[in-house]
Motif scaffolding. Structure first.
Motif: not given
Length: 269
Positions: A26-32, A68-73, A90-99
């Protein structure tokens, strides 16, 4: 309409978005934007993720894995979970791998080793300035075997201050430099091979997942934990020793997520 108007020679059919998908990023979202807090994005992103959840609920495969990649993730993932009832939590996660990757690179640079030699840092909590990058359990592979990072970085002040602050503020620094959020590094972190194929033996990664109460973190929030993956499933690493300093940092980022959850729910009314 534009796909049809373009008359692409390879376009044979147009199907519903999300139909039978097994992996949804999920890349879509209102960008920061520069100077914008994540809370400012919530009123715009909550309706977006409620709608995205509806599409996944209706059309995605029952075993769909969602990142989910779009912030706030963390909060976007929580809203998606609350409205995509048929997808296992358990199938819904968000991206903290970047951190997580940022923490690895900071340690590697400090010790002057290759980043591949560093493992098992942890990002606790929120993908925001309250996250807690934790090097207490991290190790480095050396010619003399595996050694704790805390043995190789003797400057404890750096580990408790500059290291944490740098990882917390990496995203802000990139936005300031290029007037937009991370691109290449975020794309690299979005690779889901560890979740799908498994983490290498003896290592873990950081993922924003639905809290089950582990480490005293409140349930019903999406929180970043250290996880191991095997056969397409993740599990929180258990039994890690948490010192007083870490406890305070972990609780602070949990409180931040609870506050954001309340703000997000107010946007639904």
């Amino acid at each position: 309409m534009e796909l049809l108007d373009a008359a692409f020679s390879l376009l044979k059919d147009i199907i519903e978005a999300c139909k039978d998908v097994n992996i949804a990023i999920m890349l879509g979202g209102f960008s920061q934007k520069e100077g914008m807090e994540r809370k400012d994005m919530m009123s715009k992103n909550v309706p977006i993720y409620k709608e995205q959840a509806s599409a996944l609920e209706k059309h995605a495969a029952s075993d769909c894995k969602v990142l989910v990649v779009a912030n706030p993730v963390n909060t976007n993932a929580l809203i998606l979970k609350e409205f995509a009832h048929s997808i296992p939590k358990k199938n819904i996660t968000c991206l903290t791998r970047l951190d997580h990757n940022r923490a690895l690179s900071q340690i590697a640079e400090r010790i002057k080793v290759y980043v591949i030699d560093v493992k098992n840092v942890i990002i606790w909590g929120n993908h925001s300035s309250t996250q807690y990058p934790d090097a207490n359990h991290a190790t480095v592979t050396t010619t003399n075997g595996e050694r704790p990072v805390k043995e190789l970085v003797t400057d404890n002040h750096w580990l408790k201050n500059e290291f944490i602050n740098t990882v917390q503020q990496c995203g802000v620094a990139i936005i300031k430099a290029q007037k937009a959020s991370s691109a290449l590094s975020a794309a690299s972190a979005t690779c889901m091979s560890d979740w799908v194929l498994g983490t290498p033996k003896g290592t873990w990664v950081s993922m924003g997942v639905y809290s089950d109460g582990s480490y005293g973190i409140p349930k019903d929030i999406i929180y970043s934990f250290p996880v191991k993956c095997e056969k397409g499933k993740w599990s929180i690493v258990k039994g890690l020793k948490i010192d007083e300093f870490s406890r305070a940092k972990m609780d602070a980022t949990a409180k931040d997520l609870i506050d954001k959850k309340e703000v997000a729910h107010s946007c639904l009314n």
